[in-house]
Design a protein around this motif. Structure first.
Motif, PDB file in Angstrom:
ATOM      1  N   ARG A 190       3.612   1.755   1.515  1.00  0.00           N
ATOM      2  CA  ARG A 190       4.322   1.934   2.780  1.00  0.00           C
ATOM      3  C   ARG A 190       5.279   0.768   2.993  1.00  0.00           C
ATOM      4  O   ARG A 190       5.088  -0.321   2.460  1.00  0.00           O
ATOM      5  CB  ARG A 190       3.319   2.006   3.950  1.00  0.00           C
ATOM      6  CG  ARG A 190       2.389   3.196   3.884  1.00  0.00           C
ATOM      7  CD  ARG A 190       1.307   3.092   4.940  1.00  0.00           C
ATOM      8  NE  ARG A 190       1.878   3.050   6.282  1.00  0.00           N
ATOM      9  CZ  ARG A 190       2.244   4.123   6.965  1.00  0.00           C
ATOM     10  NH1 ARG A 190       2.120   5.321   6.433  1.00  0.00           N
ATOM     11  NH2 ARG A 190       2.733   4.013   8.185  1.00  0.00           N
ATOM     12  N   ALA A 192      -6.740   9.232   5.752  1.00  0.00           N
ATOM     13  CA  ALA A 192      -5.961   8.082   5.278  1.00  0.00           C
ATOM     14  C   ALA A 192      -4.599   8.034   5.971  1.00  0.00           C
ATOM     15  O   ALA A 192      -4.116   6.947   6.335  1.00  0.00           O
ATOM     16  CB  ALA A 192      -5.793   8.163   3.770  1.00  0.00           C
ATOM     17  N   TRP A 193      -3.974   9.191   6.181  1.00  0.00           N
ATOM     18  CA  TRP A 193      -2.671   9.210   6.868  1.00  0.00           C
ATOM     19  C   TRP A 193      -2.823   8.745   8.313  1.00  0.00           C
ATOM     20  O   TRP A 193      -2.069   7.888   8.787  1.00  0.00           O
ATOM     21  CB  TRP A 193      -2.062  10.612   6.839  1.00  0.00           C
ATOM     22  CG  TRP A 193      -0.714  10.645   7.508  1.00  0.00           C
ATOM     23  CD1 TRP A 193       0.484  10.365   6.931  1.00  0.00           C
ATOM     24  CD2 TRP A 193      -0.456  10.919   8.893  1.00  0.00           C
ATOM     25  NE1 TRP A 193       1.497  10.454   7.867  1.00  0.00           N
ATOM     26  CE2 TRP A 193       0.951  10.788   9.089  1.00  0.00           C
ATOM     27  CE3 TRP A 193      -1.247  11.264   9.982  1.00  0.00           C
ATOM     28  CZ2 TRP A 193       1.560  10.992  10.320  1.00  0.00           C
ATOM     29  CZ3 TRP A 193      -0.639  11.462  11.217  1.00  0.00           C
ATOM     30  CH2 TRP A 193       0.747  11.328  11.382  1.00  0.00           C
ATOM     31  N   ARG A 231       7.114  -1.826   5.700  1.00  0.00           N
ATOM     32  CA  ARG A 231       6.904  -2.433   7.007  1.00  0.00           C
ATOM     33  C   ARG A 231       8.030  -3.446   7.256  1.00  0.00           C
ATOM     34  O   ARG A 231       8.327  -4.281   6.409  1.00  0.00           O
ATOM     35  CB  ARG A 231       5.556  -3.149   7.061  1.00  0.00           C
ATOM     36  CG  ARG A 231       5.243  -3.815   8.402  1.00  0.00           C
ATOM     37  CD  ARG A 231       3.892  -4.493   8.347  1.00  0.00           C
ATOM     38  NE  ARG A 231       2.831  -3.530   8.130  1.00  0.00           N
ATOM     39  CZ  ARG A 231       2.251  -2.840   9.102  1.00  0.00           C
ATOM     40  NH1 ARG A 231       2.646  -3.004  10.368  1.00  0.00           N
ATOM     41  NH2 ARG A 231       1.288  -1.993   8.830  1.00  0.00           N
ATOM     42  N   ASP A 267      -5.191   6.929   9.608  1.00  0.00           N
ATOM     43  CA  ASP A 267      -5.534   5.503   9.627  1.00  0.00           C
ATOM     44  C   ASP A 267      -4.290   4.641   9.434  1.00  0.00           C
ATOM     45  O   ASP A 267      -4.093   3.634  10.134  1.00  0.00           O
ATOM     46  CB  ASP A 267      -6.543   5.191   8.522  1.00  0.00           C
ATOM     47  CG  ASP A 267      -7.952   5.687   8.827  1.00  0.00           C
ATOM     48  OD1 ASP A 267      -8.201   6.117   9.971  1.00  0.00           O
ATOM     49  OD2 ASP A 267      -8.798   5.652   7.908  1.00  0.00           O
ATOM     50  N   ALA A 268      -3.446   5.037   8.468  1.00  0.00           N
ATOM     51  CA  ALA A 268      -2.249   4.235   8.178  1.00  0.00           C
ATOM     52  C   ALA A 268      -1.258   4.260   9.331  1.00  0.00           C
ATOM     53  O   ALA A 268      -0.551   3.278   9.580  1.00  0.00           O
ATOM     54  CB  ALA A 268      -1.590   4.751   6.898  1.00  0.00           C
ATOM     55  N   GLU A 269      -1.196   5.368  10.057  1.00  0.00           N
ATOM     56  CA  GLU A 269      -0.230   5.516  11.144  1.00  0.00           C
ATOM     57  C   GLU A 269      -0.800   5.100  12.503  1.00  0.00           C
ATOM     58  O   GLU A 269      -0.148   5.307  13.533  1.00  0.00           O
ATOM     59  CB  GLU A 269       0.242   6.972  11.230  1.00  0.00           C
ATOM     60  CG  GLU A 269       1.066   7.441  10.053  1.00  0.00           C
ATOM     61  CD  GLU A 269       2.441   6.801  10.008  1.00  0.00           C
ATOM     62  OE1 GLU A 269       2.873   6.208  11.024  1.00  0.00           O
ATOM     63  OE2 GLU A 269       3.098   6.882   8.951  1.00  0.00           O
ATOM     64  N   ASP A 270      -1.973   4.509  12.504  1.00  0.00           N
ATOM     65  CA  ASP A 270      -2.661   4.260  13.772  1.00  0.00           C
ATOM     66  C   ASP A 270      -1.820   3.433  14.748  1.00  0.00           C
ATOM     67  O   ASP A 270      -1.717   3.765  15.930  1.00  0.00           O
ATOM     68  CB  ASP A 270      -4.003   3.563  13.504  1.00  0.00           C
ATOM     69  CG  ASP A 270      -4.906   3.556  14.719  1.00  0.00           C
ATOM     70  OD1 ASP A 270      -5.042   4.608  15.373  1.00  0.00           O
ATOM     71  OD2 ASP A 270      -5.468   2.501  15.029  1.00  0.00           O
ATOM     72  N   GLY A 323       0.793  -1.215   0.000  1.00  0.00           N
ATOM     73  CA  GLY A 323       0.000   0.000   0.000  1.00  0.00           C
ATOM     74  C   GLY A 323       0.827   1.266   0.000  1.00  0.00           C
ATOM     75  O   GLY A 323       0.417   2.281   0.565  1.00  0.00           O
TER      76      GLY A 323
END
Length: 507
Positions: free
Chosen positions: A14, A67-68, A16, A70-73, A12
């Protein structure tokens, strides 16, 4: 290169780290004594990023900002937990940077948890907007708790106002104005009805701040039965939020506008506005907020005679709520669908929905009184269709108690109409007329388009002995004992009523 060597994974857009690689890195940092320093550095980088994306949440870039977040949650949650133990000042900045995201996403538990954790360290924080925001949010939580009149420390409010004025943050600037409006309202059993949000045009606020105060004026006007101000403020709020590009705020303004259009009998316009509000909220907030909007749409479709569409919407609401695995969403969807089933006299469906509603309430901690009132009205409606007058009276008494506790005047008005219906059904026509008078005062006008109210008024016209004209809008003081009367007029049960489902477990 690291991806090629399988040290990182790209998904996505990003990167990991593999769990084993991450644990190895943490172990090496801990061994070198650098772990705490690096975690603080990470928390500060995240805090700086939240400040940037926080501003985007109130603009046309809201979807990108969400969206940012959510992605960094996961990263934000880990940083918050670390700072709670090791770096209070960074905890305050991170909490302030995430607060509006949590509110917009209806993640109230997160907001409450981290305000409580960061609040003690933010008490004197005037150096940046995040600290002031945490202090202001804590005061807001106390102010708007359960509809009770707040006890505000005027000195604390003055200090907060001074600190807010030294920032340029739109929310921080607006909060003291809202809190002062509530704190300055005279005491009394109708204090919520008397709250007046000041006209924001002359205040030192950002355009967004003026928009949010204007939609607050609309909401308070609806609760106070001031339909002229509801119309003016809701229209202005739509214009202001359109200029900011904030789709979340626009949805709130459109919903208030739809409420006013419905009360004006402009149902097609109201439905279009409510649907636009739902579209704006999609992918922003929770199913709970969307369900509240769709409840109005179902009601409007019934009034337009589009019963099949109303039923289809109610079915979709139930499906969405059940898929959400949220007890409160299921409870709200069941209540809305049950009222439709009662209106259509579909007793089997109504019984099943009431049973599911009660099951959902039993799984939800801290059920708001508004939903207890709706549940009581739903049970009372089913009992009335069954011809069980005694049970209907008991359940409407539960609804009336909860409605009065809520200080939510539209809910109180709806309960009063339910009381009127039962009174008329049992031949108590003067009492039914008085209940409709109360509903009229609570909402600010008669509702000649409400099918239930229309039926009750016809029954009263045929049987009542009172000479008071139907459809009039009596003054608030003309209703004897007002709230206490609403509590008592649902019936006079021989045993103490007041049942509420047990609450536990899932929220």
């Amino acid at each position: 290169m690291l991806v090629d060597k399988s040290l990182l994974q790209r998904t996505g857009g990003r990167y990991r780290a593999l769990e084993t690689i991450r644990e190895y890195g943490i172990e090496k940092l801990a061994g070198s004594g650098e772990l705490t320093r690096e975690r603080i550095a990470q928390a500060r980088r995240l805090a700086q990023a939240t400040a940037v994306h926080d501003a985007e949440l109130r603009s046309a870039a809201i979807h990108d900002a969400i969206a940012w977040f959510d992605a960094e949650d996961d990263n934000l949650a880990a940083a918050l937990r670390f700072c709670a133990e090791a770096s209070p000042s960074d905890l305050v900045r991170l909490t302030g940077g995430c607060l509006w995201y949590w509110i917009v996403r209806d993640r109230n538990d997160d907001a409450i948890q981290w305000i409580a954790a960061a609040g003690p360290y933010a008490d004197e924080a005037d150096d940046d907007w995040q600290g002031v925001f945490v202090r202001a949010a804590a005061m807001m939580m106390r102010t708007f708790s359960r509809g009770r009149r707040p006890e505000i420390d005027q000195g604390e409010l003055a200090r907060l106002s001074d600190a807010a004025a030294r920032t340029d943050h739109d929310i921080v600037l607006a909060i003291p104005v809202l809190v002062r409006a509530f704190a300055d309202t005279p005491e009394g059993d109708v204090w919520m009805r008397n709250i007046r949000i000041p006209d924001p045009e002359g205040l030192p606020l950002t355009p967004w701040g003026r928009a949010v105060l204007t939609v607050a004026r609309a909401a308070m006007s609806q609760n106070g039965g001031d339909l002229a101000e509801l119309g003016a403020s809701s229209g202005r709020a739509v214009e202001l939020f359109e200029s900011t590009g904030d789709r979340w705020g626009m949805a709130l303004a459109q919903q208030m506008r739809a409420e006013w259009l419905a009360l004006e009998g402009r149902f097609e316009e109201a439905l279009a506005m409510s649907d636009a509000s739902t579209a704006a909220m999609t992918e922003i907030t929770s199913s709970w907020d969307l369900l509240q909007q769709q409840g109005l749409a179902v009601n409007l479709l019934i009034r337009l005679g589009r019963v099949d569409e109303a039923q289809a919407r109610a079915d979709r609401m139930l499906a969405v709520a059940r898929d959400s695995d949220s007890a409160r969403s299921v409870a709200l969807a069941c209540a809305i669908a049950c009222f439709l089933a009662i209106e259509l006299e579909d007793i089997e469906r109504a019984r099943a929905l009431v049973a599911e509603l009660d099951e959902s309430l039993a799984e939800w901690d801290d059920v708001p009184p508004q939903l207890h009132a709706m549940a009581g009205m739903a049970r009372g409606g089913v009992a009335s269709l069954d011809g069980d007058t005694a049970s209907a009276e008991r359940e409407l008494r539960v609804a009336a108690e909860a409605a009065v506790e809520s200080n939510d005047y539209p809910i109180m008005a709806a309960t009063a109409v339910g009381v009127a219906s039962l009174a008329a059904r049992t031949g108590r026509f003067d009492e039914a007329h008085l209940a409709l008078d109360l509903a009229t005062v609570l909402r600010g006008a008669p509702d000649p388009h409400n099918p239930l109210e229309v039926r009750v008024r016809a029954q009263i016209a045929a049987h009542a002995t009172t000479a008071r004209p139907l459809g009039s809008a009596p003054s608030w003081t003309a209703i004897p004992r007002r709230r206490s009367w609403l509590r008592s007029c649902a019936g006079r049960p021989t045993s103490r009523a007041g049942r509420r489902p047990p609450t536990a477990r899932r929220s």
